[in-house]
Design an enzyme around this catalytic site. Sequence first.
Site, PDB file in Angstrom:
ATOM      1  N   GLU A 110      18.034  12.402  13.991  1.00 19.62           N
ATOM      2  CA  GLU A 110      17.863  12.087  15.395  1.00 19.62           C
ATOM      3  C   GLU A 110      19.094  11.422  15.992  1.00 19.62           C
ATOM      4  O   GLU A 110      19.840  10.721  15.317  1.00 19.62           O
ATOM      5  CB  GLU A 110      16.652  11.169  15.567  1.00 19.62           C
ATOM      6  N   CYS A 123      23.734   6.745  19.971  1.00 14.30           N
ATOM      7  CA  CYS A 123      23.479   6.223  18.628  1.00 14.30           C
ATOM      8  C   CYS A 123      23.388   7.415  17.674  1.00 14.30           C
ATOM      9  O   CYS A 123      22.497   8.245  17.784  1.00 14.30           O
ATOM     10  CB  CYS A 123      22.189   5.410  18.640  1.00 14.30           C
ATOM     11  N   CYS A 130      18.259   7.468   3.942  1.00 10.64           N
ATOM     12  CA  CYS A 130      19.197   6.404   3.593  1.00 10.64           C
ATOM     13  C   CYS A 130      18.858   5.901   2.201  1.00 10.64           C
ATOM     14  O   CYS A 130      17.693   5.845   1.829  1.00 10.64           O
ATOM     15  CB  CYS A 130      19.086   5.254   4.599  1.00 10.64           C
ATOM     16  N   CYS A 134      16.495  -1.023   2.960  1.00 10.66           N
ATOM     17  CA  CYS A 134      16.334  -2.348   3.553  1.00 10.66           C
ATOM     18  C   CYS A 134      14.847  -2.520   3.885  1.00 10.66           C
ATOM     19  O   CYS A 134      14.214  -1.605   4.401  1.00 10.66           O
ATOM     20  CB  CYS A 134      17.201  -2.486   4.798  1.00 10.66           C
ATOM     21  N   CYS A 137      13.449  -1.702   7.463  1.00 10.31           N
ATOM     22  CA  CYS A 137      13.864  -0.465   8.132  1.00 10.31           C
ATOM     23  C   CYS A 137      13.023   0.702   7.652  1.00 10.31           C
ATOM     24  O   CYS A 137      12.893   0.938   6.452  1.00 10.31           O
ATOM     25  CB  CYS A 137      15.344  -0.191   7.850  1.00 10.31           C
ATOM     26  N   CYS A 359      15.798   0.769  17.149  1.00  3.64           N
ATOM     27  CA  CYS A 359      16.370   0.552  15.819  1.00  3.64           C
ATOM     28  C   CYS A 359      15.287   0.548  14.751  1.00  3.64           C
ATOM     29  O   CYS A 359      14.289  -0.137  14.880  1.00  3.64           O
ATOM     30  CB  CYS A 359      17.057  -0.814  15.729  1.00  3.64           C
TER      31      CYS A 359
HETATM   32  N1  SAH Z   1      23.185   1.488   7.586  1.00  2.00           N
HETATM   33  C1  SAH Z   1      23.799   0.936   8.748  1.00  2.00           C
HETATM   34  C2  SAH Z   1      23.436   1.608  10.063  1.00  2.00           C
HETATM   35  C3  SAH Z   1      21.966   1.932  10.342  1.00  2.00           C
HETATM   36  S1  SAH Z   1      20.865   0.689  10.855  1.00  2.00           S
HETATM   37  C4  SAH Z   1      23.505  -0.554   8.819  1.00  2.00           C
HETATM   38  O1  SAH Z   1      22.718  -1.031   8.021  1.00  2.00           O
HETATM   39  O2  SAH Z   1      24.079  -1.234   9.654  1.00  2.00           O
HETATM   40  C5  SAH Z   1      21.308   0.130  12.429  1.00  2.00           C
HETATM   41  C6  SAH Z   1      20.773  -1.283  12.719  1.00  2.00           C
HETATM   42  O3  SAH Z   1      19.364  -1.285  12.985  1.00  2.00           O
HETATM   43  C7  SAH Z   1      20.996  -2.210  11.544  1.00  2.00           C
HETATM   44  O4  SAH Z   1      21.481  -3.448  11.957  1.00  2.00           O
HETATM   45  C8  SAH Z   1      19.600  -2.322  10.999  1.00  2.00           C
HETATM   46  O5  SAH Z   1      19.498  -3.445  10.200  1.00  2.00           O
HETATM   47  C9  SAH Z   1      18.762  -2.343  12.255  1.00  2.00           C
HETATM   48  N2  SAH Z   1      17.340  -2.087  12.011  1.00  2.00           N
HETATM   49  C10 SAH Z   1      16.800  -1.299  11.051  1.00  2.00           C
HETATM   50  N3  SAH Z   1      15.456  -1.336  11.110  1.00  2.00           N
HETATM   51  C11 SAH Z   1      15.120  -2.160  12.119  1.00  2.00           C
HETATM   52  C12 SAH Z   1      13.881  -2.561  12.692  1.00  2.00           C
HETATM   53  N4  SAH Z   1      12.709  -2.138  12.215  1.00  2.00           N
HETATM   54  N5  SAH Z   1      13.918  -3.399  13.746  1.00  2.00           N
HETATM   55  C13 SAH Z   1      15.105  -3.819  14.242  1.00  2.00           C
HETATM   56  N6  SAH Z   1      16.295  -3.459  13.751  1.00  2.00           N
HETATM   57  C14 SAH Z   1      16.319  -2.640  12.700  1.00  2.00           C
END
Ligand code: SAH
Length: 388
Positions: A110, A123, A130, A134, A137, A359
């Site tokens: 996406e 974005c 991935c 995390c 996420c 995000c």
């Molecule tokens: N792998 C990279 C880029 C992808 S995530 C990274 O980790 O930076 C982009 C951003 O969205 C990151 O800061 C991530 O931590 C945040 N993010 C992921 N899941 C989220 C969620 N459920 N709520 C808010 N931010 C989130």
Amino acid sequence: MTDMKPVPQIFAPPVDRADGRLNLVGMDRAELTAVLAEEGLEPFRARQLWHWIYHRGVTDFAEMTTLAKPVRERLATRFAVRRPAVTRAETSADGTRKWLLRFVDGQEAETVHIPEEDRGTLCVSSQVGCTLACKFCHTGTQPWVRNLGPAEIVGQVMTARDALGEWPAPREDRQLTNIVLMGMGEPLYNWDNVAKAMRIAMDHEGLSVSRRKITLSTAGVVPMMKRCGEELGIQLAVSLHAVTDELRDVLVPLNKKYPIAELMQACRDYPGASNARRITFEYVMLKGVNDSPADARALVRLLDGIPAKVNLIPFNAWPGAPFECSSNNAIRAFGDIVNAAGYSSPVRQPRGRDILAACGQLKSDSVRRRKADLAAAGAPADGSAAAA
Ligand code: SAH
């Protein structure tokens, strides 16, 4: 490290010869020149094609009128200028747009466009899925991971330009001014493809997005950070999210490999960082987990000596997520402490929540749909058949 999930294998992008014709999108100038030389065409033809593909956004050779008609016809038999297929397009009540893109092997990713008053940010995803897992996420819960290729990455920018009607790119009042590599995937785990795509995006005779308006977000792949600054000179964002290794090991398991002290040192050493070009630290606000005033003060101590700004991200929930978003008061109190220490600390406004474009929400519903598609095609639901 028994508590870490096994790291999934990352698959390479397929070569795009969908209908027997090789896709020219995603080749750098040298490669484009080389494939045209094989057709007996001089290097200046490559420059002309580059202009048509990346400045004018043309996909049909017939429209490339600076080339002689027989050349156009011959090129069209061997090559194509393809975009990923748009399988779904949605617009949020706040103007955020999301495109679900399907690539030649059926995998999907996406792209999200976020319009703001003075700019428009795209974005961009760097992988399907991935490997980092995390905890907060949703993308990390997907089993299937493959790198996106240069054509698939720069194709996201081109698809957005198509939809926004921005060919050739206007000099002023562009709707697509900025690119953030903050979609699905870890861009520094797909460096070669990401770097190639960004070089194409930055090319002045093409898409012409300034390197100062491109930000790569990483969870902290320390050994790759320097190259990002040196070779591309783009802005860096770091997904910090915790101020102790104990907590960050849990939230961002990559921390076990590259702990906070090493990450902060890599930020201090980031080529090109200055007060005018600060590193962004992303910090997701998780209720009762990382959002106390003591955490904020510890964050300020960590940032000492780094030209930094902080982006506080209200946690976007997804079905089954083990966290809640911090209260507005907690976010405000946290931001005030960081701000008082001299760091700007805006709260990121969640955009496009109604279309699951915020995000960490990307793919929330498309994964389910893709599973259904694969099942209908007789493949296992985890997508493993696509690896063959
Ligand atoms: N792998 C990279 C880029 C992808 S995530 C990274 O980790 O930076 C982009 C951003 O969205 C990151 O800061 C991530 O931590 C945040 N993010 C992921 N899941 C989220 C969620 N459920 N709520 C808010 N931010 C989130």
